[in-house]
Design a protein around this motif. Structure first.
Motif, PDB file in Angstrom:
ATOM      1  N   GLU A  22       0.610  -1.110   0.021  1.00 42.67           N
ATOM      2  CA  GLU A  22      -0.014  -0.035   0.009  1.00 42.67           C
ATOM      3  C   GLU A  22       0.741   1.215  -0.055  1.00 42.67           C
ATOM      4  OE1 GLU A  22      -2.887  -0.736   3.100  1.00 42.67           O
ATOM      5  OE2 GLU A  22      -4.168  -1.916   1.899  1.00 42.67           O
ATOM      6  N   VAL A  23       2.282   1.036  -0.014  1.00 43.51           N
ATOM      7  CA  VAL A  23       2.962   2.195  -0.142  1.00 43.51           C
ATOM      8  C   VAL A  23       3.790   2.385  -1.516  1.00 43.51           C
ATOM      9  CG1 VAL A  23       3.321   3.147   2.231  1.00 43.51           C
ATOM     10  CG2 VAL A  23       4.988   1.318   1.169  1.00 43.51           C
ATOM     11  N   GLY A  24       3.518   1.134  -2.433  1.00 46.09           N
ATOM     12  CA  GLY A  24       3.718   1.096  -3.922  1.00 46.09           C
ATOM     13  C   GLY A  24       4.639   0.145  -4.176  1.00 46.09           C
ATOM     14  N   TYR A  25       5.180  -0.969  -3.363  1.00 46.68           N
ATOM     15  CA  TYR A  25       5.700  -2.003  -3.576  1.00 46.68           C
ATOM     16  C   TYR A  25       5.366  -3.171  -3.989  1.00 46.68           C
ATOM     17  CZ  TYR A  25       9.658   0.726  -1.564  1.00 46.68           C
ATOM     18  OH  TYR A  25      10.471   1.968  -1.177  1.00 46.68           O
ATOM     19  N   GLU A  26       5.820  -3.834  -4.912  1.00 47.07           N
ATOM     20  CA  GLU A  26       5.237  -5.216  -5.816  1.00 47.07           C
ATOM     21  C   GLU A  26       5.548  -6.261  -4.281  1.00 47.07           C
ATOM     22  OE1 GLU A  26       5.407  -7.541  -9.447  1.00 47.07           O
ATOM     23  OE2 GLU A  26       7.563  -7.069  -8.448  1.00 47.07           O
ATOM     24  N   VAL A  27       4.427  -6.830  -4.079  1.00 46.16           N
ATOM     25  CA  VAL A  27       4.620  -7.965  -3.100  1.00 46.16           C
ATOM     26  C   VAL A  27       4.120  -9.423  -3.473  1.00 46.16           C
ATOM     27  CG1 VAL A  27       4.138  -8.811  -0.840  1.00 46.16           C
ATOM     28  CG2 VAL A  27       4.449  -6.422  -1.209  1.00 46.16           C
ATOM     29  N   PHE A  28       5.024 -10.525  -3.194  1.00 48.67           N
ATOM     30  CA  PHE A  28       4.563 -11.992  -3.748  1.00 48.67           C
ATOM     31  C   PHE A  28       4.248 -12.613  -2.273  1.00 48.67           C
ATOM     32  CE2 PHE A  28       7.896 -11.008  -7.048  1.00 48.67           C
ATOM     33  CZ  PHE A  28       6.993 -10.901  -8.023  1.00 48.67           C
ATOM     34  N   ILE A  29       2.977 -13.045  -2.072  1.00 48.93           N
ATOM     35  CA  ILE A  29       2.662 -14.106  -0.890  1.00 48.93           C
ATOM     36  C   ILE A  29       2.699 -15.533  -1.278  1.00 48.93           C
ATOM     37  CG2 ILE A  29       0.806 -14.594   0.974  1.00 48.93           C
ATOM     38  CD1 ILE A  29      -0.327 -11.756   0.622  1.00 48.93           C
ATOM     39  N   ILE A  30       3.462 -16.239  -0.374  1.00 52.28           N
ATOM     40  CA  ILE A  30       3.927 -17.462  -0.602  1.00 52.28           C
ATOM     41  C   ILE A  30       3.209 -18.379   0.392  1.00 52.28           C
ATOM     42  CG2 ILE A  30       5.560 -19.356  -1.055  1.00 52.28           C
ATOM     43  CD1 ILE A  30       5.643 -17.186  -3.181  1.00 52.28           C
ATOM     44  N   GLU A  31       2.270 -19.054   0.232  1.00 50.69           N
ATOM     45  CA  GLU A  31       1.218 -19.879   1.060  1.00 50.69           C
ATOM     46  C   GLU A  31       1.372 -21.321   0.787  1.00 50.69           C
ATOM     47  OE1 GLU A  31      -0.293 -21.462   4.225  1.00 50.69           O
ATOM     48  OE2 GLU A  31       0.116 -19.431   4.295  1.00 50.69           O
ATOM     49  N   LYS A  32       1.886 -22.206   1.850  1.00 56.41           N
ATOM     50  CA  LYS A  32       1.822 -23.633   1.691  1.00 56.41           C
ATOM     51  C   LYS A  32       0.443 -24.024   1.534  1.00 56.41           C
ATOM     52  CE  LYS A  32       2.493 -24.764   6.497  1.00 56.41           C
ATOM     53  NZ  LYS A  32       3.587 -25.367   7.412  1.00 56.41           N
ATOM     54  N   ASN A  33      -0.531 -23.656   2.379  1.00 60.14           N
ATOM     55  CA  ASN A  33      -1.701 -23.963   2.327  1.00 60.14           C
ATOM     56  C   ASN A  33      -2.657 -23.685   1.222  1.00 60.14           C
ATOM     57  OD1 ASN A  33      -2.010 -25.417   5.004  1.00 60.14           O
ATOM     58  ND2 ASN A  33      -1.941 -23.406   5.917  1.00 60.14           N
ATOM     59  N   PRO A  34      -3.918 -24.122   0.790  1.00 64.02           N
ATOM     60  CA  PRO A  34      -4.721 -23.557  -0.331  1.00 64.02           C
ATOM     61  C   PRO A  34      -5.440 -22.457  -0.333  1.00 64.02           C
ATOM     62  CG  PRO A  34      -5.671 -25.730   0.630  1.00 64.02           C
ATOM     63  CD  PRO A  34      -4.421 -25.262   1.340  1.00 64.02           C
ATOM     64  N   TYR A  35      -5.189 -21.779   1.075  1.00 63.25           N
ATOM     65  CA  TYR A  35      -5.857 -20.672   1.565  1.00 63.25           C
ATOM     66  C   TYR A  35      -5.287 -19.810   2.476  1.00 63.25           C
ATOM     67  CZ  TYR A  35      -6.142 -23.208   5.919  1.00 63.25           C
ATOM     68  OH  TYR A  35      -5.799 -24.136   6.842  1.00 63.25           O
ATOM     69  N   LEU A  36      -5.588 -18.300   2.424  1.00 62.41           N
ATOM     70  CA  LEU A  36      -4.839 -17.622   3.336  1.00 62.41           C
ATOM     71  C   LEU A  36      -5.510 -17.281   4.799  1.00 62.41           C
ATOM     72  CD1 LEU A  36      -4.087 -14.590   0.762  1.00 62.41           C
ATOM     73  CD2 LEU A  36      -2.696 -16.425   1.444  1.00 62.41           C
ATOM     74  N   GLY A  37      -4.789 -16.874   5.606  1.00 64.73           N
ATOM     75  CA  GLY A  37      -5.573 -16.580   6.922  1.00 64.73           C
ATOM     76  C   GLY A  37      -4.676 -17.321   8.094  1.00 64.73           C
ATOM     77  N   GLY A  38      -4.133 -18.386   7.850  1.00 70.42           N
ATOM     78  CA  GLY A  38      -3.268 -19.077   8.793  1.00 70.42           C
ATOM     79  C   GLY A  38      -4.039 -19.511  10.131  1.00 70.42           C
ATOM     80  N   ARG A  39      -3.284 -19.466  11.128  1.00 68.18           N
ATOM     81  CA  ARG A  39      -3.953 -19.862  12.736  1.00 68.18           C
ATOM     82  C   ARG A  39      -5.211 -18.972  12.861  1.00 68.18           C
ATOM     83  NH1 ARG A  39      -2.736 -25.044  12.741  1.00 68.18           N
ATOM     84  NH2 ARG A  39      -0.372 -25.283  12.427  1.00 68.18           N
ATOM     85  N   VAL A  40      -5.088 -17.961  12.553  1.00 64.31           N
ATOM     86  CA  VAL A  40      -6.377 -17.059  12.918  1.00 64.31           C
ATOM     87  C   VAL A  40      -7.630 -17.551  12.317  1.00 64.31           C
ATOM     88  CG1 VAL A  40      -7.283 -14.713  12.743  1.00 64.31           C
ATOM     89  CG2 VAL A  40      -5.049 -14.956  13.483  1.00 64.31           C
ATOM     90  N   ALA A  41      -7.703 -18.040  10.880  1.00 66.88           N
ATOM     91  CA  ALA A  41      -8.673 -18.548  10.350  1.00 66.88           C
ATOM     92  C   ALA A  41      -9.386 -19.670  11.203  1.00 66.88           C
ATOM     93  CB  ALA A  41      -8.243 -19.020   8.844  1.00 66.88           C
ATOM     94  N   GLN A  42      -8.570 -20.482  12.016  1.00 62.17           N
ATOM     95  CA  GLN A  42      -8.921 -21.652  12.661  1.00 62.17           C
ATOM     96  C   GLN A  42      -9.535 -21.354  13.960  1.00 62.17           C
ATOM     97  OE1 GLN A  42      -5.099 -23.779  12.072  1.00 62.17           O
ATOM     98  NE2 GLN A  42      -6.482 -25.274  11.734  1.00 62.17           N
ATOM     99  N   LEU A  43      -9.510 -20.001  14.589  1.00 57.33           N
ATOM    100  CA  LEU A  43     -10.054 -19.516  15.710  1.00 57.33           C
ATOM    101  C   LEU A  43     -11.686 -19.317  15.697  1.00 57.33           C
ATOM    102  CD1 LEU A  43      -7.254 -16.982  16.780  1.00 57.33           C
ATOM    103  CD2 LEU A  43      -7.374 -19.550  17.584  1.00 57.33           C
ATOM    104  N   ASN A  44     -12.107 -19.702  16.773  1.00 59.60           N
ATOM    105  CA  ASN A  44     -13.494 -19.190  17.109  1.00 59.60           C
ATOM    106  C   ASN A  44     -13.436 -17.544  17.304  1.00 59.60           C
ATOM    107  OD1 ASN A  44     -16.455 -19.266  17.717  1.00 59.60           O
ATOM    108  ND2 ASN A  44     -15.747 -19.508  19.816  1.00 59.60           N
ATOM    109  N   GLN A  45     -12.743 -17.022  18.029  1.00 60.67           N
ATOM    110  CA  GLN A  45     -12.622 -15.785  18.641  1.00 60.67           C
ATOM    111  C   GLN A  45     -11.311 -15.416  18.653  1.00 60.67           C
ATOM    112  OE1 GLN A  45     -15.414 -15.092  21.989  1.00 60.67           O
ATOM    113  NE2 GLN A  45     -17.299 -15.377  20.696  1.00 60.67           N
ATOM    114  N   TYR A  46     -10.976 -14.350  18.665  1.00 59.41           N
ATOM    115  CA  TYR A  46      -9.518 -13.798  18.984  1.00 59.41           C
ATOM    116  C   TYR A  46      -9.608 -12.437  19.841  1.00 59.41           C
ATOM    117  CZ  TYR A  46      -9.153 -10.962  14.849  1.00 59.41           C
ATOM    118  OH  TYR A  46      -9.451 -10.068  13.663  1.00 59.41           O
ATOM    119  N   PHE A  47      -8.552 -11.933  20.535  1.00 58.72           N
ATOM    120  CA  PHE A  47      -8.336 -10.910  21.162  1.00 58.72           C
ATOM    121  C   PHE A  47      -7.959  -9.654  20.162  1.00 58.72           C
ATOM    122  CE2 PHE A  47      -7.730 -13.903  24.979  1.00 58.72           C
ATOM    123  CZ  PHE A  47      -8.808 -13.377  25.978  1.00 58.72           C
ATOM    124  N   PRO A  48      -8.167  -8.381  20.648  1.00 59.15           N
ATOM    125  CA  PRO A  48      -8.848  -8.029  21.900  1.00 59.15           C
ATOM    126  C   PRO A  48     -10.104  -7.774  21.986  1.00 59.15           C
ATOM    127  CG  PRO A  48      -8.024  -6.181  20.628  1.00 59.15           C
ATOM    128  CD  PRO A  48      -7.828  -7.482  19.791  1.00 59.15           C
TER     129      PRO A  48
END
Length: 425
Positions: free
Chosen positions: A31-57
């Motif tokens: 968002e400040v203008g740089y090209e970024v490649f995201i490399i993710e081993k799973n078939p989806y983004l979100g990591g552990r947070v995606a597996q939570l029911n709720q998270y803080f704060p």
């Protein structure tokens, strides 16, 4: 790709890992203008947070934060996402790296509309890794309803079977490609951020706590999935042996943590996770009794301390200062008896409950699988950043145990370090 290393806003950054830290790093840089490649081993983004029911704060569901980030990624042409992707090799120097990335086949192309017909046609079921194997899913599946990219996946286990042919025939959009093959691509980048995250410590290795032997002993991440509306029980916390609503649950803190035989460090988030999960149980079952066995409660900061005091004031939540020594199961009722010595009174306690939740620690992914790059690690597998050298950095839980808020803050700082590499080299 030719990169002008001097001009601000030029160059590219690779972020390895699409969890909350990786997403934050990528978005801050893009968002400040740089090209970024995201490399993710799973078939989806979100990591552990995606597996939570709720998270803080705010105790909000994953959709609350991830949905906004996914929208920002879709709207930003500077970000390119590679899922089912793993880094094989990194060569070069800060400001000028070549990274070889292996792309595994998804067997579904961008024509997918998530209509679900392939899943209906598929008869084979496979273990659901997203739910830690607590249920099974079809061999043609959407990882979860908020999955990004919103595209089905076909399990390699059904490739070459009659079921795979049925899946392909069911697709009206020509989205199924059963002949997809793995391939390796090379990307030129100026800096690499390793946001490879964490794994729950393997509770099978903690012999005295019974995980794997007794079905009614689960881990803190498993109960998170049980409590989630998109989990294996659709949000009902039920004990695995008989789907009974538990009348009592024991939380065992520091399961494998602060233990020289397992994880010698404190994982920072486990106490707060158990307190949060205690509120899940109390909301579902107002009469349920909760027993929390702890060494000491760590609730860093005013907001967490306030939450701890709220839970402690609940008359159905009992805190026992003592490390659990052993557990046993009644073969008739499948109830679990937890044995611990109360460190305050010296009394030996035998507490029988319907379920036990092990608060297993946070282990960096790199502790089990070393990353294919010239990185430094501490004795526990966390990445040690060499800011003087620059070029490659660990962020989030690849660098140290963090909660979501702290991981985001760390990732924002890491994005700046990655940008500085591009500007200064």
């Amino acid at each position: 790709m030719t990169v002008d290393k001097q001009a601000p806003g030029s160059g590219s950054i690779m972020v390895v890992g699409g969890g909350i830290s990786g997403l934050t790093t990528a978005l801050e840089a893009a968002e400040v203008g740089y090209e970024v490649f995201i490399i993710e081993k799973n078939p989806y983004l979100g990591g552990r947070v995606a597996q939570l029911n709720q998270y803080f704060p705010k105790l909000c569901p994953p959709t609350c934060g991830l949905e906004i980030n996914f929208r920002r990624i879709k709207d930003n042409p500077n970000i390119k996402v590679f899922t089912l992707a793993e880094v094989e090799k990194v060569s070069g120097n800060p400001g000028n790296y070549t990274v070889d990335v292996k792309l595994s086949p998804r067997y579904v192309n961008s024509n997918c509309t998530c209509c679900g017909e392939c899943g209906k046609a598929c008869e084979t079921e496979v273990p659901n890794d997203f739910n830690f194997g607590m249920d099974r899913i079809k061999g043609a599946y959407l990882p979860h309803e908020m999955a990004f990219p919103a595209r089905y996946v076909i399990s390699p286990r059904i490739i070459g079977t009659e079921d795979a042919k049925k899946v392909k025939a069911a697709c009206k959009y020509d989205a199924v490609e059963l002949d997809m093959e793995a391939k390796t691509i090379s990307l030129s980048v100026g800096s690499v951020v390793w946001a490879t995250g964490w794994e729950p410590y393997d509770a099978n290795r903690i012999d005295n706590l019974g995980f794997g032997r007794y079905p009614n002993i689960v881990t803190n991440m498993m109960i998170e999935r049980l409590a989630a509306p998109n989990g294996p029980t659709k949000g009902k916390i039920l004990r695995p042996s008989d789907d009974k609503a538990p009348e009592s649950i024991a939380f065992v803190q520091c399961a494998g943590s602060r233990d020289e035989n397992h994880l010698p460090y404190c994982s920072y988030i486990c106490c707060m996770a158990s307190l949060k999960q205690a509120t899940y149980v109390r909301a579902l079952y107002p009469d349920a009794k909760i027993y929390i066995f702890y060494i000491d409660i760590r609730s860093p900061g005013q907001r967490y301390e306030k939450f701890y005091n709220m839970v402690k004031a609940d008359e159905n939540v009992f805190f026992i200062k003592g490390k659990v020594a052993e557990v046993s199961e009644d073969p008739d009722t499948r109830n679990i008896t937890v044995v611990a010595e109360n460190a305050v009174t010296g009394e030996k306690i035998h507490q029988t409950v319907d379920m036990v939740v092990l608060a297993t620690g946070m282990q960096p992914t790199a502790a089990n699988i070393k990353l294919p790059a010239d990185l430094k690690y501490n004795a526990d597998g966390f990445i040690i950043n060499d800011f003087e050298k620059g070029g490659m950095f660990g962020t989030g839980c690849a660098a140290k145990p963090f909660d979501v808020t702290s991981a985001n803050q760390h990732a924002t700082g890491t994005a700046l370090k990655a940008i500085q590499t591009l500007v200064n080299k």
